[in-house]
Design a protein around this motif. Structure first.
Motif, PDB file in Angstrom:
ATOM      1  N   GLY A  69      20.724 -20.499 -32.181  1.00 20.76           N
ATOM      2  CA  GLY A  69      20.260 -21.791 -32.651  1.00 20.76           C
ATOM      3  C   GLY A  69      21.008 -22.286 -33.874  1.00 20.76           C
ATOM      4  N   VAL A  70      21.737 -21.383 -34.548  1.00 17.13           N
ATOM      5  CA  VAL A  70      22.517 -21.771 -35.714  1.00 17.13           C
ATOM      6  C   VAL A  70      23.596 -22.783 -35.335  1.00 17.13           C
ATOM      7  CG1 VAL A  70      24.161 -20.933 -37.449  1.00 17.13           C
ATOM      8  CG2 VAL A  70      22.077 -19.663 -36.997  1.00 17.13           C
ATOM      9  N   VAL A  71      24.127 -22.679 -34.120  1.00 10.79           N
ATOM     10  CA  VAL A  71      25.191 -23.596 -33.698  1.00 10.79           C
ATOM     11  C   VAL A  71      24.678 -25.029 -33.698  1.00 10.79           C
ATOM     12  CG1 VAL A  71      26.769 -24.224 -31.828  1.00 10.79           C
ATOM     13  CG2 VAL A  71      26.337 -21.809 -32.340  1.00 10.79           C
ATOM     14  N   THR A  72      23.512 -25.252 -33.088  1.00  7.81           N
ATOM     15  CA  THR A  72      22.916 -26.592 -33.095  1.00  7.81           C
ATOM     16  C   THR A  72      22.629 -27.043 -34.519  1.00  7.81           C
ATOM     17  OG1 THR A  72      21.924 -26.327 -30.909  1.00  7.81           O
ATOM     18  CG2 THR A  72      20.937 -27.970 -32.355  1.00  7.81           C
ATOM     19  N   TYR A  73      22.059 -26.137 -35.305  1.00  8.77           N
ATOM     20  CA  TYR A  73      21.731 -26.464 -36.701  1.00  8.77           C
ATOM     21  C   TYR A  73      22.985 -26.876 -37.464  1.00  8.77           C
ATOM     22  CZ  TYR A  73      20.328 -25.844 -41.566  1.00  8.77           C
ATOM     23  OH  TYR A  73      20.100 -26.048 -42.902  1.00  8.77           O
ATOM     24  N   ALA A  74      24.068 -26.112 -37.296  1.00  7.74           N
ATOM     25  CA  ALA A  74      25.300 -26.392 -38.037  1.00  7.74           C
ATOM     26  C   ALA A  74      25.925 -27.716 -37.607  1.00  7.74           C
ATOM     27  CB  ALA A  74      26.288 -25.247 -37.837  1.00  7.74           C
ATOM     28  N   LEU A 202      17.854 -33.236 -22.873  1.00  6.12           N
ATOM     29  CA  LEU A 202      17.629 -33.052 -21.439  1.00  6.12           C
ATOM     30  C   LEU A 202      17.850 -31.599 -21.015  1.00  6.12           C
ATOM     31  CD1 LEU A 202      19.361 -36.319 -20.161  1.00  6.12           C
ATOM     32  CD2 LEU A 202      16.926 -35.781 -19.984  1.00  6.12           C
ATOM     33  N   GLU A 203      18.755 -30.908 -21.715  1.00  6.01           N
ATOM     34  CA  GLU A 203      19.008 -29.494 -21.403  1.00  6.01           C
ATOM     35  C   GLU A 203      17.897 -28.576 -21.896  1.00  6.01           C
ATOM     36  OE1 GLU A 203      22.940 -27.441 -21.085  1.00  6.01           O
ATOM     37  OE2 GLU A 203      23.501 -29.027 -22.482  1.00  6.01           O
ATOM     38  N   GLY A 204      17.018 -29.122 -22.750  1.00  8.87           N
ATOM     39  CA  GLY A 204      15.930 -28.301 -23.276  1.00  8.87           C
ATOM     40  C   GLY A 204      16.256 -27.627 -24.584  1.00  8.87           C
ATOM     41  N   ASN A 205      17.178 -28.199 -25.360  1.00  7.32           N
ATOM     42  CA  ASN A 205      17.553 -27.634 -26.650  1.00  7.32           C
ATOM     43  C   ASN A 205      16.499 -28.004 -27.698  1.00  7.32           C
ATOM     44  OD1 ASN A 205      18.724 -26.787 -29.027  1.00  7.32           O
ATOM     45  ND2 ASN A 205      20.737 -27.657 -28.587  1.00  7.32           N
ATOM     46  N   ASP A 206      15.581 -27.081 -27.973  1.00 11.52           N
ATOM     47  CA  ASP A 206      14.517 -27.343 -28.944  1.00 11.52           C
ATOM     48  C   ASP A 206      15.059 -27.504 -30.359  1.00 11.52           C
ATOM     49  OD1 ASP A 206      12.527 -27.291 -27.028  1.00 11.52           O
ATOM     50  OD2 ASP A 206      12.200 -25.132 -27.232  1.00 11.52           O
ATOM     51  N   GLY A 207      16.281 -26.995 -30.594  1.00 10.58           N
ATOM     52  CA  GLY A 207      16.890 -27.138 -31.905  1.00 10.58           C
ATOM     53  C   GLY A 207      17.095 -28.585 -32.296  1.00 10.58           C
ATOM     54  N   ILE A 208      17.197 -29.476 -31.294  1.00 10.84           N
ATOM     55  CA  ILE A 208      17.328 -30.910 -31.556  1.00 10.84           C
ATOM     56  C   ILE A 208      16.090 -31.417 -32.297  1.00 10.84           C
ATOM     57  CG2 ILE A 208      17.413 -33.186 -30.459  1.00 10.84           C
ATOM     58  CD1 ILE A 208      20.058 -31.771 -30.384  1.00 10.84           C
ATOM     59  N   TYR A 209      14.931 -31.015 -31.834  1.00 11.88           N
ATOM     60  CA  TYR A 209      13.684 -31.472 -32.453  1.00 11.88           C
ATOM     61  C   TYR A 209      13.459 -30.834 -33.822  1.00 11.88           C
ATOM     62  CZ  TYR A 209      12.987 -32.841 -27.593  1.00 11.88           C
ATOM     63  OH  TYR A 209      13.152 -33.376 -26.342  1.00 11.88           O
ATOM     64  N   ARG A 210      13.914 -29.582 -33.997  1.00 18.24           N
ATOM     65  CA  ARG A 210      13.745 -28.912 -35.284  1.00 18.24           C
ATOM     66  C   ARG A 210      14.701 -29.449 -36.339  1.00 18.24           C
ATOM     67  NH1 ARG A 210      13.292 -24.194 -31.956  1.00 18.24           N
ATOM     68  NH2 ARG A 210      15.474 -23.684 -32.382  1.00 18.24           N
ATOM     69  N   SER A 211      15.885 -29.861 -35.910  1.00 15.76           N
ATOM     70  CA  SER A 211      16.922 -30.267 -36.854  1.00 15.76           C
ATOM     71  C   SER A 211      16.901 -31.756 -37.167  1.00 15.76           C
ATOM     72  CB  SER A 211      18.311 -29.877 -36.318  1.00 15.76           C
ATOM     73  OG  SER A 211      18.416 -28.483 -36.155  1.00 15.76           O
ATOM     74  N   LEU A 212      16.323 -32.559 -36.284  1.00 16.21           N
ATOM     75  CA  LEU A 212      16.293 -34.007 -36.493  1.00 16.21           C
ATOM     76  C   LEU A 212      14.853 -34.497 -36.608  1.00 16.21           C
ATOM     77  CD1 LEU A 212      18.925 -35.192 -33.853  1.00 16.21           C
ATOM     78  CD2 LEU A 212      19.288 -34.861 -36.296  1.00 16.21           C
TER      79      LEU A 212
END
Length: 666
Positions: A69-74, A202-212
């Motif tokens: 999840g660090v990749v999405t966060y970064a 759409l892919e289900g990346n929950d990191g989107i909701y945590r980071s934005l």
């Protein structure tokens, strides 16, 4: 050219660490991401002032664990000028899935096509021009191990720009959903394509909701849900994520067909090498026996053949040269040899720190051997072998990585449980991880085993490691049939090819781990040694009291009766175990300070008592740092307390059985 900042991203086992080291040399340090617990490795690219950040290896931007999840966060939160995506040229189809995900962000990016020498040996070559045309970015051909193309890659990074945007068509249903989600995005991080955020949602990346901070999160999730229903009902795919993956796979197949060419006259490899070897190394019985033989050989080198001799030499230098020199220096500065300052510095600090540092050579040798096993690809085979064993004791297959990591340090091992999706399985694994003998316990083993079992050092130390594994397995089984409901999960692990490790990288990893050990332990040992000396020297009657009249003796005396059934019911042993809660290394240094050197230990323990003490030191309450991480990962005081109490009870019971059986046998 002003200073630039790049992020290094790639799949596991593609040579990412080798490339990072080749680009940065020794100009690297460990940092922390703001707001999350995963460390980051930051380096300065040689002959430039450009910064390179090494992200955790991942197969996808859509994370299956906190590390990934660090990749999405970064991508969403860090400030950077471009991405460096390293790809294994010999596994192009698998690696390009991540590449496409990164391309869709439409930020400046370059692909470092690694292992080109290995691809040539397989009889293939790449049409670089065609590959760059299809991807729309520059592609650098490198061999990080051979340091080929690395300097050219460094120069290309200095001039990295976004030449054209990348967009893959996913079909009417998905494209409609992408447009709908984009219209709901009020704020998009600078430099990131809004389309990428929509696709990740759409892919289900929950990191989107945590980071934005998405003001329309509920509406976006509803679009995702209804789109998936359409995909399934229209039989486009079995899931929305599967439909996206299928479109990418078609594009990857097109790339492979257009860009990978057979070298004229080359003899193609039709079968992977060393299949027969893996058949033995991953066999549940033969592989386990081979692993035990390897570990016994490593322990023999570490504690008998090489490590002891180096440590003895280091100890002689410390006792005959360094300590007398420091003693004379302190006296020359005006300190009274019988005074508080001299005692705290020489008898406390130097004795405590020196008593642990003499074991550093052995620790470095062990780290080198473990790094060698990892670099060759053998450790992945060990994980497969251990899965056969662990799964029978109710442990999730993914628990293997944290348990193996625990041999180095329990702190990252606890953090490594993030890869286990089920919370109960995570907690169960956390509870047994501290039974795996971390490197901090080594000074305790070496001190006691060297004094009481000098003829059988390798066997005794290996026996302690095996005992930790056995207790961990039995505890996991007990927890599985009592407190935790057993769940089924498939163990998936990529087995890397065998590779000849680079000595430079092995030495770098060894000294990095050794440095981390010294820094981590040093914080506690320096302060703890001085505090211990003060507690030993001070009592209700003032300074320089007899050992059994000190505050330390009073503290140990309260707890000592508890340990009488275990064979070491003395205030000295009890005190050192209490101090060991700060850091396990302090058990050794505190015993040396309390007993006034090694000769005092010989009068305090018999061999059986010493072994019982070692067993308890192996299994009892983990260090303060580990307990802190346990709470950090569970966010529960109750759960953390239960974990600590469980470890104490197990340690007490096992040490009691060992000592009482020993009395009967002897």
């Amino acid at each position: 050219m002003s200073d630039l900042r790049f992020m290094l991203i790639g799949n596991p086992n593609v040579g990412k660490t080798t490339l990072f080291n080749a680009l940065t040399g020794s100009n690297a340090h460990v940092g922390n991401w703001s707001g999350i617990t995963v460390d980051k490795l930051v380096g300065i690219i040689k002959q430039t002032d450009h910064e390179l950040i090494d992200l955790p290896g991942t197969y996808s931007v859509t994370p299956s664990s906190e590390d990934e999840g660090v990749v999405t966060y970064a991508l969403l939160n860090e400030s950077y000028d471009g991405l460096l995506n390293i790809v294994d040229a010999t596994h192009l189809k698998r690696n390009l899935h991540l590449t496409i995900q990164l391309l869709e962000a439409n930020v400046p990016m370059i692909v470092a096509m690694n292992m080109m020498d290995a691809l040539t040996k397989k009889g293939f070559k790449l049409n670089v021009e065609q590959l760059e045309k299809l991807l729309g970015i520059e592609v650098a051909l490198i061999s990080a191990r051979q340091n080929e193309g690395v300097n050219e890659l460094s120069q290309q990074l200095s001039h990295l720009t976004l030449k054209k945007t990348f967009s893959l068509y996913y079909g009417v249903e998905i494209e409609t959903a992408i447009s709908q989600i984009k219209s709901l995005l009020k704020e998009v991080p600078e430099g990131i394509d809004a389309r990428w955020i929509a696709i990740q949602a759409l892919e289900g990346n929950d990191g989107i909701y945590r980071s934005l901070k998405l003001v329309n999160e509920a509406q976006i999730k509803e679009i995702v849900r209804t789109t998936e229903e359409k995909i399934i009902n229209q039989k486009i795919a079995l899931s929305l994520k599967g439909a996206i993956f299928n479109k990418r796979r078609e594009f990857i197949h097109k790339i492979y067909k257009s860009c990978v060419e057979v070298i004229p006259g080359a003899r193609l490899e039709t079968k992977p090498k060393l299949t027969q070897t893996d058949r033995y190394l991953t066999h549940p019985v033969i592989g386990a026996i081979f692993f035990l033989m390897i570990m016994f050989f490593i322990y023999s080198i570490t504690f008998d053949l090489v490590g002891n001799r180096i440590s003895d030499g280091f100890s002689a230098v410390l006792d005959n040269w360094i300590t007398p020199w420091l003693s004379n220096l302190v006296i020359s500065l005006g300190a009274n040899p019988d005074g508080f300052i001299y005692g705290a510095l020489i008898d406390g600090l130097v004795a405590g720190v020196g008593g642990v540092l003499v074991f550093l050579p052995q620790i470095l040798i062990l780290f080198f051997c473990l790094s060698l096993m990892e670099a060759t690809g053998y450790m992945a085979r060990v994980a497969i072998v251990m899965d056969y064993i662990f799964s029978g004791f109710g442990l999730n297959g993914k628990a293997i990585v944290p348990l193996v990591t625990g041999f180095g340090c329990n702190v990252p091992a606890i953090m490594a449980t993030r890869t286990i999706p089920d919370r109960q399985e995570r907690i169960k694994t956390m509870m047994v991880v501290p039974f795996m003998s971390c490197s901090a316990r080594l000074p305790v083993y070496v001190l006691f085993v060297g004094m009481f079992f000098s003829r059988y050092q390798s066997l005794v130390i290996m026996g302690l490691y095996l005992l930790g594994i056995i207790i961990a397995l039995l505890s996991a089984k007990l927890l599985s049939v009592s407190i935790f409901k057993k769940t089924e999960d498939h163990f998936i692990l990529e087995v890397p090819p065998y590779r000849l490790p680079q000595v430079k990288n092995l030495l770098s990893q060894t000294f990095d781990r050794g440095s981390d050990f010294v820094h981590t332990a040093g914080k506690f040992i320096v302060l703890g040694s001085v505090i211990l000396w003060i507690l030993q020297e001070m009592g209700p009657n003032g300074l320089h009291v007899a050992g059994d009249e000190s505050y330390l003796a009073m503290l140990g005396g309260v707890l000592a009766p508890i340990f009488i059934p275990l064979g070491f019911g003395t205030w000295q042993a009890a005190s050192s175990l209490v101090v060991g809660f700060l850091a396990k290394e302090l058990v050794a240094s505190s015993m040396l300070i309390i007993c006034g050197a090694e000769t005092g230990l010989l009068t305090l323990f018999t061999p059986l008592q010493a072994f019982s003490f070692l067993v308890f030191s192996l299994l009892y309450i983990p260090c303060l740092s580990t307990v802190g991480v346990m709470y950090q990962e569970t966010k529960s005081v109750k759960t953390t307390t239960f974990m600590v109490l469980f470890g104490l009870v197990v340690a007490y019971v096992v040490s009691f059985v060992v000592y009482q059986l020993g009395l009967i046998i002897i």
